[in-house]
Design a protein around this motif. Structure first.
Motif, mmCIF file in Angstrom:
data_model
loop_
_atom_site.group_PDB
_atom_site.id
_atom_site.type_symbol
_atom_site.label_atom_id
_atom_site.label_comp_id
_atom_site.label_asym_id
_atom_site.label_seq_id
_atom_site.Cartn_x
_atom_site.Cartn_y
_atom_site.Cartn_z
ATOM 1 N N GLN A 158 -9.081 21.439 -8.829
ATOM 2 C CA GLN A 158 -9.589 22.809 -8.797
ATOM 3 C C GLN A 158 -9.324 23.476 -7.453
ATOM 4 O OE1 GLN A 158 -13.652 22.123 -9.946
ATOM 5 N NE2 GLN A 158 -13.212 22.448 -12.126
ATOM 6 N N LEU A 159 -9.469 22.726 -6.374
ATOM 7 C CA LEU A 159 -9.197 23.301 -5.045
ATOM 8 C C LEU A 159 -7.724 23.623 -4.854
ATOM 9 C CD1 LEU A 159 -11.476 21.026 -2.846
ATOM 10 C CD2 LEU A 159 -11.780 23.470 -3.286
ATOM 11 N N ALA A 160 -6.844 22.866 -5.524
ATOM 12 C CA ALA A 160 -5.401 23.079 -5.384
ATOM 13 C C ALA A 160 -4.833 23.975 -6.473
ATOM 14 C CB ALA A 160 -4.688 21.731 -5.410
ATOM 15 N N ASP A 161 -5.671 24.526 -7.329
ATOM 16 C CA ASP A 161 -5.205 25.350 -8.447
ATOM 17 C C ASP A 161 -4.389 26.536 -7.927
ATOM 18 O OD1 ASP A 161 -4.827 26.882 -10.712
ATOM 19 O OD2 ASP A 161 -6.901 26.739 -11.374
ATOM 20 N N PRO A 162 -3.121 26.646 -8.345
ATOM 21 C CA PRO A 162 -2.275 27.738 -7.840
ATOM 22 C C PRO A 162 -2.756 29.117 -8.271
ATOM 23 C CG PRO A 162 -1.095 26.425 -9.489
ATOM 24 C CD PRO A 162 -2.404 25.760 -9.238
ATOM 25 N N ARG B 148 -5.748 30.202 -7.899
ATOM 26 C CA ARG B 148 -6.803 30.621 -6.977
ATOM 27 C C ARG B 148 -6.186 31.257 -5.733
ATOM 28 N NH1 ARG B 148 -11.907 26.985 -6.777
ATOM 29 N NH2 ARG B 148 -11.893 27.843 -4.683
ATOM 30 N N ASP C 169 -7.640 31.377 -2.928
ATOM 31 C CA ASP C 169 -8.073 30.576 -1.774
ATOM 32 C C ASP C 169 -7.746 29.087 -1.949
ATOM 33 O OD1 ASP C 169 -9.854 30.130 -3.827
ATOM 34 O OD2 ASP C 169 -11.636 30.124 -2.549
ATOM 35 N N ARG C 170 -6.682 28.806 -2.722
ATOM 36 C CA ARG C 170 -6.337 27.407 -2.992
ATOM 37 C C ARG C 170 -5.999 26.674 -1.692
ATOM 38 N NH1 ARG C 170 -2.111 30.407 -4.780
ATOM 39 N NH2 ARG C 170 -0.164 30.127 -3.637
ATOM 40 N N THR D 107 -3.881 23.429 0.171
ATOM 41 C CA THR D 107 -2.701 22.571 0.042
ATOM 42 C C THR D 107 -3.163 21.117 -0.057
ATOM 43 O OG1 THR D 107 -2.490 22.232 2.416
ATOM 44 C CG2 THR D 107 -1.337 24.161 1.480
#
Length: 112
Positions: A63-67, A69, A71-72, A74
Motif C-alpha cells: 500500500q505504501l508503494a502503490d503507484p 498514491r 505520496d507513495r 520507494t
C-alpha cells in the motif's frame, strides 16, 4: 567462626517445598501427554500469528508503494523505515500486492 549455612536446597524433615508465587494451590499439574498436546497447540498458534504479522507487513508495504498514491514511497524508503534491505522490501511489496489482488498469495507467509 560463625555457624555454617545449611547446604543449598536443604529443608528440615517434614518441611514442604514452597510453591511458586503464581502457581495455584491444590490444582493438579497436567499429565505429560497433555503438556505435549498443549505445546503443539501453542506452537501452531504462534506460527499462525507470525504468518499473519508477515502478511500484514507485506500488505502495508504494498500500500505504501502503490503507484496510484501521490505520496507513495520507494522500496528504498520503505526498507529504511522498516529496517529491511531494499531487496527484502521489494519482495515484501510484491508479496503484499499478491495478497491484495489474489487473496492468499503464494500459500505461505514467507515472502523470500
Amino acid at each position: 567462626m560463625g555457624p555454617r549455612a545449611p547446604p543449598r536446597g536443604w529443608r528440615p524433615r517434614g518441611a514442604r517445598r514452597p510453591s511458586p508465587p503464581n502457581s495455584p494451590q491444590g490444582e493438579p499439574t497436567p499429565a505429560p501427554r497433555g503438556r505435549g498436546a498443549r505445546a503443539t497447540e501453542l506452537t501452531l498458534a504462534f506460527r499462525a500469528a507470525t504468518d499473519r504479522a508477515v502478511e500484514f507487513q507485506a500488505v502495508a508495504a504494498a500500500q505504501l508503494a502503490d503507484p496510484r498514491r501521490f505520496d507513495r514511497l520507494t522500496p528504498a524508503a520503505i526498507a529504511e523505515r522498516a529496517e529491511w534491505t531494499e531487496d527484502y522490501a521489494k519482495k515484501m511489496i510484491e508479496f503484499g500486492r499478491e495478497l491484495l489482488h489474489g487473496g492468499e498469495g503464494r500459500g505461505s507467509a514467507d515472502p523470500v
